[in-house]
Enzyme design. Structure first.
Site, PDB file in Angstrom:
ATOM      1  N   SER A   7       0.831  -1.201   0.000  1.00 11.41           N
ATOM      2  CA  SER A   7       0.000   0.000   0.000  1.00 11.41           C
ATOM      3  C   SER A   7       0.864   1.247   0.000  1.00 11.41           C
ATOM      4  O   SER A   7       1.642   1.483   0.937  1.00 11.41           O
ATOM      5  CB  SER A   7      -0.910   0.015   1.227  1.00 11.41           C
ATOM      6  N   HIS A  30      -1.156  -1.258  -4.265  1.00 13.08           N
ATOM      7  CA  HIS A  30      -2.444  -0.877  -3.682  1.00 13.08           C
ATOM      8  C   HIS A  30      -2.488   0.631  -3.476  1.00 13.08           C
ATOM      9  O   HIS A  30      -1.609   1.204  -2.815  1.00 13.08           O
ATOM     10  CB  HIS A  30      -2.620  -1.604  -2.349  1.00 13.08           C
ATOM     11  N   ASP A  32      -4.698   3.661  -2.002  1.00  9.06           N
ATOM     12  CA  ASP A  32      -5.822   4.038  -1.143  1.00  9.06           C
ATOM     13  C   ASP A  32      -6.301   5.445  -1.489  1.00  9.06           C
ATOM     14  O   ASP A  32      -5.562   6.416  -1.344  1.00  9.06           O
ATOM     15  CB  ASP A  32      -5.410   3.995   0.327  1.00  9.06           C
ATOM     16  N   MET A  34      -8.924   8.282  -0.530  1.00  5.43           N
ATOM     17  CA  MET A  34      -9.802   8.710   0.565  1.00  5.43           C
ATOM     18  C   MET A  34     -10.243  10.150   0.325  1.00  5.43           C
ATOM     19  O   MET A  34      -9.453  10.974  -0.135  1.00  5.43           O
ATOM     20  CB  MET A  34      -9.076   8.617   1.906  1.00  5.43           C
ATOM     21  N   HIS A  63      -8.275   1.205  -4.187  1.00  4.27           N
ATOM     22  CA  HIS A  63      -9.278   0.984  -3.142  1.00  4.27           C
ATOM     23  C   HIS A  63      -9.925   2.331  -2.843  1.00  4.27           C
ATOM     24  O   HIS A  63      -9.300   3.211  -2.251  1.00  4.27           O
ATOM     25  CB  HIS A  63      -8.586   0.407  -1.904  1.00  4.27           C
ATOM     26  N   MET A  65     -12.141   4.602  -0.915  1.00  4.04           N
ATOM     27  CA  MET A  65     -12.840   4.883   0.342  1.00  4.04           C
ATOM     28  C   MET A  65     -13.456   6.263   0.210  1.00  4.04           C
ATOM     29  O   MET A  65     -13.024   7.237   0.828  1.00  4.04           O
ATOM     30  CB  MET A  65     -11.860   4.783   1.513  1.00  4.04           C
ATOM     31  N   MET A 134     -12.151  -5.670   5.175  1.00  5.82           N
ATOM     32  CA  MET A 134     -11.306  -4.746   5.937  1.00  5.82           C
ATOM     33  C   MET A 134     -11.022  -5.339   7.319  1.00  5.82           C
ATOM     34  O   MET A 134     -11.954  -5.740   8.032  1.00  5.82           O
ATOM     35  CB  MET A 134     -11.990  -3.395   6.086  1.00  5.82           C
ATOM     36  N   ASP A 172      -7.154  -6.237   4.178  1.00  5.72           N
ATOM     37  CA  ASP A 172      -6.446  -4.961   4.224  1.00  5.72           C
ATOM     38  C   ASP A 172      -6.556  -4.392   5.631  1.00  5.72           C
ATOM     39  O   ASP A 172      -7.660  -4.151   6.113  1.00  5.72           O
ATOM     40  CB  ASP A 172      -7.069  -4.001   3.198  1.00  5.72           C
TER      41      ASP A 172
END
Length: 227
Positions: A7, A30, A32, A34, A63, A65, A134, A172
């Site tokens: 990540s 990965h 993330d 957000m 991913h 979020m 998660m 994750d």
């Protein structure tokens, strides 16, 4: 074989291209995303994904979020992501969204927060290429692994097996050399690791060590026998 997805949330954001290349032995990178609405943190978006996709040959596992996943997820495919994960809690029409992601050429993945059960979504599983459980509350890196998620991982693997699906099961949050074997034994086969990789002196070696531990646990796991 277990897949290890470092990540970049734990990487040095000022050196993202170099950090991506430091883990070229990884299966996926990965990313993330957000938005400071769905989760209480703000990271990066489409322009960074576009830049990363040009800077590394490692495929990107995004991913999301974020709120309004139905609107934004397809843009990450267009930006170069090979896999896009949306949260079911943020999707108005998860089946339609998964199909749109697939049509655009990426793997479609759905994520569940710790308190979200898998059972109500059993019928959706054939629409997905991966499911993400998660193992921490989404929003921040470096959190401690939640052991209470292991039964949920097992139940999810049982559902996947029951339906005969070739569905990857990703975990994750808090994945490290001390937790990855438990996750693999429970049924996970794709592992997101942040600080366990980027906090190591040699990130590429950390990826190899994590994969070896996961493969060892999978080889003796009940779910993998005859798989």
């Amino acid at each position: 074989m277990a897949q290890i997805n470092p990540s970049i949330l734990s990487a040095d954001f000022a050196r993202l291209a170099e950090e991506a290349q430091a883990v070229e032995g990884a299966d996926w990178l990965h990313v993330d995303v957000m938005d400071n609405h769905f989760v209480p943190n703000l990271t990066l978006g489409v322009p960074i994904v576009e830049s990363l996709s040009r800077a590394t040959d490692t495929p990107l596992d995004c991913h999301l979020m974020i709120e309004d996943a139905d609107r934004w997820a397809p843009q990450y495919v267009e930006a170069g992501a090979g896999s896009v994960t949306f949260h079911v809690e943020a999707a108005a029409a998860p089946v339609r969204l998964a199909r749109e992601i697939r049509v655009k050429g990426a793997r479609a993945s759905m994520a569940l927060k710790p308190a979200t059960p898998i059972e109500p979504y059993e019928d959706l599983l054939p629409e997905l290429d991966m499911l993400l459980i998660m193992t921490v509350e989404p929003g921040f890196g470096g959190q401690s692994f939640l052991d209470i998620m292991l039964p949920k991982i097992r139940r999810t693997r049982e559902l996947i097996s029951r339906h005969g699906l070739e569905l990857w099961l990703q975990v994750d949050g808090g994945v490290s050399e001390s937790t990855i074997e438990r996750c693999a034994d429970a049924g996970a086969d794709v592992f997101v690791a942040g600080s366990a990789v980027y906090g190591a002196k040699d990130p590429a070696e950390a990826v190899r060590a994590l994969r070896a531990k996961a493969d060892g646990a999978t080889a003796s796991a009940q779910w993998a026998c005859g798989h």
